[in-house]
Design a protein around this motif. Structure first.
Motif, mmCIF file in Angstrom:
data_model
loop_
_atom_site.group_PDB
_atom_site.id
_atom_site.type_symbol
_atom_site.label_atom_id
_atom_site.label_comp_id
_atom_site.label_asym_id
_atom_site.label_seq_id
_atom_site.Cartn_x
_atom_site.Cartn_y
_atom_site.Cartn_z
ATOM 1 N N TRP A 155 52.273 36.127 44.055
ATOM 2 C CA TRP A 155 51.353 35.413 43.169
ATOM 3 C C TRP A 155 52.028 34.227 42.499
ATOM 4 O O TRP A 155 51.354 33.251 42.128
ATOM 5 C CB TRP A 155 50.818 36.354 42.085
ATOM 6 C CG TRP A 155 51.843 36.662 41.022
ATOM 7 C CD1 TRP A 155 52.784 37.645 41.048
ATOM 8 C CD2 TRP A 155 52.060 35.946 39.816
ATOM 9 N NE1 TRP A 155 53.571 37.588 39.935
ATOM 10 C CE2 TRP A 155 53.148 36.554 39.152
ATOM 11 C CE3 TRP A 155 51.438 34.834 39.226
ATOM 12 C CZ2 TRP A 155 53.629 36.099 37.927
ATOM 13 C CZ3 TRP A 155 51.916 34.387 38.002
ATOM 14 C CH2 TRP A 155 53.007 35.014 37.365
ATOM 15 N N ALA A 156 53.362 34.301 42.318
ATOM 16 C CA ALA A 156 54.087 33.231 41.641
ATOM 17 C C ALA A 156 53.911 31.897 42.366
ATOM 18 O O ALA A 156 53.925 30.833 41.732
ATOM 19 C CB ALA A 156 55.566 33.582 41.548
ATOM 20 N N ALA A 157 53.718 31.938 43.678
ATOM 21 C CA ALA A 157 53.508 30.696 44.434
ATOM 22 C C ALA A 157 52.234 30.002 43.987
ATOM 23 O O ALA A 157 52.164 28.765 43.943
ATOM 24 C CB ALA A 157 53.443 31.007 45.930
ATOM 25 N N VAL A 158 51.212 30.779 43.639
ATOM 26 C CA VAL A 158 49.947 30.200 43.184
ATOM 27 C C VAL A 158 50.142 29.528 41.826
ATOM 28 O O VAL A 158 49.657 28.413 41.580
ATOM 29 C CB VAL A 158 48.859 31.291 43.100
ATOM 30 C CG1 VAL A 158 47.522 30.688 42.656
ATOM 31 C CG2 VAL A 158 48.712 31.992 44.450
ATOM 32 N N ALA A 159 50.869 30.197 40.928
ATOM 33 C CA ALA A 159 51.117 29.628 39.598
ATOM 34 C C ALA A 159 51.979 28.380 39.675
ATOM 35 O O ALA A 159 51.804 27.446 38.884
ATOM 36 C CB ALA A 159 51.777 30.683 38.701
ATOM 37 N N VAL A 160 52.911 28.350 40.615
ATOM 38 C CA VAL A 160 53.758 27.166 40.792
ATOM 39 C C VAL A 160 52.924 25.989 41.292
ATOM 40 O O VAL A 160 53.097 24.843 40.853
ATOM 41 C CB VAL A 160 54.914 27.480 41.765
ATOM 42 C CG1 VAL A 160 55.613 26.208 42.213
ATOM 43 C CG2 VAL A 160 55.914 28.422 41.110
ATOM 44 N N ALA A 161 52.008 26.259 42.215
ATOM 45 C CA ALA A 161 51.197 25.184 42.792
ATOM 46 C C ALA A 161 50.111 24.708 41.852
ATOM 47 O O ALA A 161 49.771 23.520 41.830
ATOM 48 C CB ALA A 161 50.579 25.667 44.105
ATOM 49 N N TRP A 162 49.547 25.628 41.033
ATOM 50 C CA TRP A 162 48.418 25.294 40.167
ATOM 51 C C TRP A 162 48.675 25.782 38.737
ATOM 52 O O TRP A 162 47.977 26.662 38.225
ATOM 53 C CB TRP A 162 47.121 25.907 40.741
ATOM 54 C CG TRP A 162 46.838 25.414 42.120
ATOM 55 C CD1 TRP A 162 47.070 26.043 43.288
ATOM 56 C CD2 TRP A 162 46.306 24.133 42.461
ATOM 57 N NE1 TRP A 162 46.725 25.251 44.351
ATOM 58 C CE2 TRP A 162 46.242 24.060 43.873
ATOM 59 C CE3 TRP A 162 45.864 23.037 41.714
ATOM 60 C CZ2 TRP A 162 45.766 22.956 44.545
ATOM 61 C CZ3 TRP A 162 45.389 21.925 42.380
ATOM 62 C CH2 TRP A 162 45.336 21.893 43.784
ATOM 63 N N PRO A 163 49.681 25.232 38.072
ATOM 64 C CA PRO A 163 50.057 25.726 36.739
ATOM 65 C C PRO A 163 48.976 25.571 35.686
ATOM 66 O O PRO A 163 48.966 26.300 34.693
ATOM 67 C CB PRO A 163 51.297 24.887 36.393
ATOM 68 C CG PRO A 163 51.165 23.653 37.224
ATOM 69 C CD PRO A 163 50.525 24.099 38.503
ATOM 70 N N ASP A 164 48.061 24.609 35.875
ATOM 71 C CA ASP A 164 47.004 24.398 34.882
ATOM 72 C C ASP A 164 46.029 25.568 34.813
ATOM 73 O O ASP A 164 45.246 25.671 33.853
ATOM 74 C CB ASP A 164 46.232 23.115 35.202
ATOM 75 C CG ASP A 164 45.652 23.117 36.603
ATOM 76 O OD1 ASP A 164 46.400 23.429 37.557
ATOM 77 O OD2 ASP A 164 44.453 22.818 36.750
ATOM 78 N N LEU A 165 46.080 26.493 35.784
ATOM 79 C CA LEU A 165 45.185 27.653 35.791
ATOM 80 C C LEU A 165 45.825 28.882 35.157
ATOM 81 O O LEU A 165 45.207 29.955 35.132
ATOM 82 C CB LEU A 165 44.768 27.982 37.230
ATOM 83 C CG LEU A 165 44.042 26.873 38.006
ATOM 84 C CD1 LEU A 165 43.705 27.348 39.408
ATOM 85 C CD2 LEU A 165 42.781 26.423 37.263
ATOM 86 N N PHE A 166 47.039 28.736 34.623
ATOM 87 C CA PHE A 166 47.785 29.880 34.111
ATOM 88 C C PHE A 166 48.288 29.609 32.697
ATOM 89 O O PHE A 166 48.467 28.464 32.295
ATOM 90 C CB PHE A 166 48.966 30.197 35.035
ATOM 91 C CG PHE A 166 48.550 30.687 36.393
ATOM 92 C CD1 PHE A 166 48.489 32.042 36.665
ATOM 93 C CD2 PHE A 166 48.178 29.789 37.388
ATOM 94 C CE1 PHE A 166 48.082 32.491 37.911
ATOM 95 C CE2 PHE A 166 47.773 30.233 38.635
ATOM 96 C CZ PHE A 166 47.719 31.589 38.896
ATOM 97 N N THR A 167 48.518 30.686 31.961
ATOM 98 C CA THR A 167 49.045 30.561 30.602
ATOM 99 C C THR A 167 50.544 30.277 30.647
ATOM 100 O O THR A 167 51.203 30.458 31.680
ATOM 101 C CB THR A 167 48.817 31.849 29.800
ATOM 102 O OG1 THR A 167 49.654 32.897 30.343
ATOM 103 C CG2 THR A 167 47.357 32.293 29.863
ATOM 104 N N GLY A 168 51.086 29.874 29.504
ATOM 105 C CA GLY A 168 52.524 29.641 29.432
ATOM 106 C C GLY A 168 53.316 30.887 29.757
ATOM 107 O O GLY A 168 54.349 30.831 30.436
#
Length: 292
Positions: free
Chosen positions: A159-172
């Protein structure tokens, strides 16, 4: 890669409430979430978690907490964790994630629930696991070293790959978790993204590789048992470099039990201190062998 991250308003974050339990350990709540700094039997504390405790904080008991969130260094660490969770919940509320029913088959079974993080980014839960499904255009933005061709990313690490690619969709908080996961699980990708080499102590995988290089010719313990024949000692089996290979040469050693503290990657035999042992073995698998 999309790097724009919206900054939520701290004033909108939930305010945690801190207190002391009936027996004196630190507790806190954020909405329905309950947390406690629970003492361990042999010293230290661990993070306990619970849900919807309706009693006053002063009446909370150890039995109210069923979750185990790892060790806590001190009360400052406990408070920092709770504050971070409050920030996380506040940010998550601003992201507009929406739950819905998805009739989809995932690599982990039929979807039993889904959350839309953004257009083309959906998290699915199943009876046993879960993960993200990315639309083709979203998946194309995932760094090549992390990209899954089918667009499915399981919840434990990928899942970390998704957060790396689209950080604006995740919290700090989620972005920091993703960063840690990337460093520890995919150091090559982390180094390619950040343009520098990881330092010792920054990546579990890199540190494990260094340990393997540094101790390739040392005897490294692969199994251990308290000795029935030599009280106060632990009988260990070791191979060169800790190789778990049926063809690898094995040796037994006696190590004082108080000294047998396994490190992050294994216990290295000091041949100047630890005695090669050929006596009767406490290992069932060694009984009957020559010298065992």
């Amino acid at each position: 890669m999309n790097t724009a991250v919206a900054t939520p308003t701290p004033a909108s974050f939930p305010v945690p409430e801190f207190g002391r339990s009936t027996v004196g350990f630190a507790v806190a709540c954020i909405g329905d979430a309950a947390y406690a700094m629970i003492p361990k039997a042999k010293g230290g504390h661990f993070l306990g978690s619970g849900w919807r405790l309706t009693k006053p904080l002063s009446d909370w008991k150890r039995s109210d907490f069923y979750g185990h969130g790892g060790d806590l260094a001190d009360e400052a660490a406990f408070r920092a964790f709770v504050e971070e969770q409050a920030e996380h919940q506040g940010e998550k509320a601003t992201l507009g994630r929406r739950e819905f029913r998805a009739h989809a088959n995932t690599p982990w079974g039929p979807s039993q629930g889904a959350v839309r993080y953004g257009e083309g980014v959906v998290f699915h839960t199943t009876s046993g696991h879960g993960g993200f499904q990315l639309a083709a255009d979203r998946n194309a933005k995932v760094p090549p070293l992390l990209r899954e061709p089918g667009g499915w990313y399981e919840e434990d690490s990928a899942w970390a790959a998704v957060a790396v690619a689209w950080p604006d969709l995740f919290t700090g908080f989620e972005r920091r978790q993703a960063e840690e996961t990337l460093r520890n699980s995919w150091p090559d990708a982390w180094e390619a993204i950040h343009g520098r080499k990881l330092k010792p102590g920054e990546s579990h995988v890199r540190d494990g590789e260094a340990f393997a290089r540094d101790h390739a010719e040392n005897w490294v313990v692969i199994s251990a048992i308290y000795s029935d024949q030599q009280p106060g000692f632990t009988e260990v089996v070791a191979t060169r470099g800790g190789r778990r290979d049926p063809q690898a040469e094995e040796r037994r050693f006696l190590v004082r039990s108080g000294d047998c503290k396994v490190g992050r990657f294994g216990f290295v035999i000091d041949e100047a201190r630890h005695v090669v042992y050929d006596g009767r073995s406490s290992f069932i698998g060694w009984r009957g062998r020559a010298g065992g």
